[in-house]
Design a protein around this motif. Structure first.
Motif, PDB file in Angstrom:
ATOM      1  N   LEU A 171      25.739 -22.465 -34.635  1.00 25.16           N
ATOM      2  CA  LEU A 171      25.094 -22.667 -35.933  1.00 25.16           C
ATOM      3  C   LEU A 171      23.583 -22.754 -35.791  1.00 25.16           C
ATOM      4  CD1 LEU A 171      27.601 -25.252 -37.427  1.00 25.16           C
ATOM      5  CD2 LEU A 171      27.202 -22.929 -38.272  1.00 25.16           C
ATOM      6  N   TRP A 172      23.135 -23.448 -34.761  1.00 24.55           N
ATOM      7  CA  TRP A 172      21.686 -23.550 -34.546  1.00 24.55           C
ATOM      8  C   TRP A 172      21.084 -22.177 -34.250  1.00 24.55           C
ATOM      9  CZ3 TRP A 172      17.661 -26.234 -35.608  1.00 24.55           C
ATOM     10  CH2 TRP A 172      16.480 -26.088 -34.865  1.00 24.55           C
ATOM     11  N   LEU A 173      21.717 -21.420 -33.358  1.00 25.31           N
ATOM     12  CA  LEU A 173      21.191 -20.103 -32.995  1.00 25.31           C
ATOM     13  C   LEU A 173      21.240 -19.138 -34.174  1.00 25.31           C
ATOM     14  CD1 LEU A 173      22.768 -19.655 -29.446  1.00 25.31           C
ATOM     15  CD2 LEU A 173      20.442 -20.372 -30.016  1.00 25.31           C
ATOM     16  N   ALA A 174      22.335 -19.179 -34.928  1.00 24.81           N
ATOM     17  CA  ALA A 174      22.450 -18.293 -36.094  1.00 24.81           C
ATOM     18  C   ALA A 174      21.359 -18.604 -37.107  1.00 24.81           C
ATOM     19  CB  ALA A 174      23.831 -18.436 -36.724  1.00 24.81           C
ATOM     20  N   GLY A 175      21.043 -19.897 -37.264  1.00 30.54           N
ATOM     21  CA  GLY A 175      19.962 -20.271 -38.159  1.00 30.54           C
ATOM     22  C   GLY A 175      18.613 -19.777 -37.677  1.00 30.54           C
ATOM     23  N   LEU A 176      18.363 -19.910 -36.372  1.00 32.23           N
ATOM     24  CA  LEU A 176      17.107 -19.405 -35.817  1.00 32.23           C
ATOM     25  C   LEU A 176      16.965 -17.905 -36.033  1.00 32.23           C
ATOM     26  CD1 LEU A 176      16.803 -21.232 -32.359  1.00 32.23           C
ATOM     27  CD2 LEU A 176      15.495 -21.688 -34.446  1.00 32.23           C
ATOM     28  N   ALA A 177      18.048 -17.171 -35.763  1.00 29.25           N
ATOM     29  CA  ALA A 177      18.006 -15.713 -35.900  1.00 29.25           C
ATOM     30  C   ALA A 177      17.774 -15.311 -37.355  1.00 29.25           C
ATOM     31  CB  ALA A 177      19.313 -15.119 -35.382  1.00 29.25           C
ATOM     32  N   ALA A 186      20.400 -17.710 -45.430  1.00 31.06           N
ATOM     33  CA  ALA A 186      21.403 -17.777 -44.374  1.00 31.06           C
ATOM     34  C   ALA A 186      21.055 -18.875 -43.373  1.00 31.06           C
ATOM     35  CB  ALA A 186      21.524 -16.439 -43.660  1.00 31.06           C
ATOM     36  N   ALA A 187      19.771 -18.999 -43.032  1.00 29.90           N
ATOM     37  CA  ALA A 187      19.355 -20.035 -42.093  1.00 29.90           C
ATOM     38  C   ALA A 187      19.698 -21.417 -42.636  1.00 29.90           C
ATOM     39  CB  ALA A 187      17.863 -19.928 -41.820  1.00 29.90           C
ATOM     40  N   GLY A 188      19.391 -21.635 -43.916  1.00 31.05           N
ATOM     41  CA  GLY A 188      19.691 -22.920 -44.525  1.00 31.05           C
ATOM     42  C   GLY A 188      21.180 -23.203 -44.573  1.00 31.05           C
ATOM     43  N   ARG A 189      21.955 -22.184 -44.819  1.00 23.31           N
ATOM     44  CA  ARG A 189      23.411 -22.360 -44.871  1.00 23.31           C
ATOM     45  C   ARG A 189      23.947 -22.807 -43.515  1.00 23.31           C
ATOM     46  NH1 ARG A 189      24.353 -17.778 -46.595  1.00 23.31           N
ATOM     47  NH2 ARG A 189      25.047 -16.688 -44.722  1.00 23.31           N
ATOM     48  N   HIS A 190      23.497 -22.146 -42.470  1.00 24.25           N
ATOM     49  CA  HIS A 190      23.953 -22.516 -41.124  1.00 24.25           C
ATOM     50  C   HIS A 190      23.512 -23.935 -40.774  1.00 24.25           C
ATOM     51  CE1 HIS A 190      25.561 -18.619 -40.178  1.00 24.25           C
ATOM     52  NE2 HIS A 190      24.401 -18.011 -40.282  1.00 24.25           N
ATOM     53  N   TRP A 191      22.277 -24.264 -41.080  1.00 20.94           N
ATOM     54  CA  TRP A 191      21.757 -25.568 -40.676  1.00 20.94           C
ATOM     55  C   TRP A 191      22.303 -26.709 -41.527  1.00 20.94           C
ATOM     56  CZ3 TRP A 191      16.168 -23.360 -39.916  1.00 20.94           C
ATOM     57  CH2 TRP A 191      16.110 -22.719 -38.655  1.00 20.94           C
ATOM     58  N   ILE A 212      15.362 -27.541 -42.439  1.00 23.50           N
ATOM     59  CA  ILE A 212      15.905 -27.272 -43.770  1.00 23.50           C
ATOM     60  C   ILE A 212      14.845 -27.526 -44.836  1.00 23.50           C
ATOM     61  CG2 ILE A 212      17.610 -28.040 -45.473  1.00 23.50           C
ATOM     62  CD1 ILE A 212      19.482 -28.663 -43.100  1.00 23.50           C
ATOM     63  N   GLU A 213      14.113 -28.630 -44.691  1.00 19.36           N
ATOM     64  CA  GLU A 213      13.059 -28.945 -45.663  1.00 19.36           C
ATOM     65  C   GLU A 213      11.943 -27.913 -45.615  1.00 19.36           C
ATOM     66  OE1 GLU A 213      11.977 -32.898 -44.550  1.00 19.36           O
ATOM     67  OE2 GLU A 213      13.648 -33.828 -45.650  1.00 19.36           O
ATOM     68  N   ALA A 214      11.625 -27.404 -44.428  1.00 21.43           N
ATOM     69  CA  ALA A 214      10.597 -26.373 -44.309  1.00 21.43           C
ATOM     70  C   ALA A 214      11.002 -25.107 -45.039  1.00 21.43           C
ATOM     71  CB  ALA A 214      10.314 -26.086 -42.840  1.00 21.43           C
TER      72      ALA A 214
END
Length: 218
Positions: A171-177, A186-191, A212-214
């Motif tokens: 989840l962390w890596l998917a959010g970074l990508a 998508a990043a927010g959803r994963h995180w 997430i806040e950023a």
């Protein structure tokens, strides 16, 4: 903002595989011994006997030749042992465990690019092993330039989540990508899912929440 996992030291994002130590002659303690040997060799006041004692535990089959070892540097001894493993893998490229051991050994020697290559070999041989994939992801993040997200992370994250949809590292890596490609949704959803899985006192919550806040401010 760095792309490295928040506080890698914790178990949630600790992607170093503790089960993939440098095992020689059945030993489970060789990677820690290699680490101690490197530290001893670098310490200015370490006596030769201590270095040779650590070396013998790392490679017990060579204890009979200990006198000859005193004529070479500890660094050369260490690199010679690692090189022998690398040479063997040229003849046995399908040995995933061997590539993992080589990746760990190069990491101990601070040869991060060779460590990355070794873990990459292991990841190709074990595409469904989350431990191997996360070990490969960490070394990619370690050598990435500040603020850079290695392109391989997208595929690694997808593969991890295909195996385990709630895997924290995936989840962390998917959010970074996703963030790197501008897909904040998508990043927010994963995180957000990751945040829901972290225990209340987990130190990672602060970093994930900040990310997430950023995203929300953009």
């Amino acid at each position: 903002m760095t792309s490295r996992p928040p506080e890698i030291r914790s178990t949630v994002f600790n992607v170093w595989a503790s089960s993939t130590g440098w095992r020689r002659a059945g030993s489970r303690t060789a990677v820690p011994n290699l680490t101690r040997l490197v530290r001893a060799a670098r310490a200015p006041n370490t006596d030769r006997g201590s270095i040779l004692g650590l070396a013998s535990r790392l490679s017990p089959t060579q204890t009979e030749s200990r006198p000859a070892w005193s004529t070479v540097s500890a660094s050369a001894m260490i690199r010679s042992m690692v090189q022998r493993l690398a040479d063997r893998l040229k003849d046995e490229p399908g040995d995933a465990d061997g590539w993992l051991r080589l990746g760990r050994a190069y990491g101990v020697l601070s040869d991060q690019h060779k460590s990355r290559d070794a873990y990459g070999k292991a990841a190709k041989l074990r595409p469904g092993d989350i431990t191997v994939l996360t070990s490969y992801a960490q070394i990619l993040l370690q050598i990435a330039a500040k603020g850079e997200t290695p392109p391989e992370l997208a595929d690694l994250g997808r593969r991890m989540l295909a195996i385990d949809p709630k895997n924290a590292n995936g989840l962390w890596l998917a959010g970074l990508a996703a963030k790197a490609t501008g897909d904040g949704e998508a990043a927010g959803r994963h995180w957000r899912l990751l945040l829901s899985l972290l225990p209340p006192g987990a130190p990672e919550r602060k970093r994930v929440t900040a990310e997430i806040e950023a995203l929300a401010r953009k």
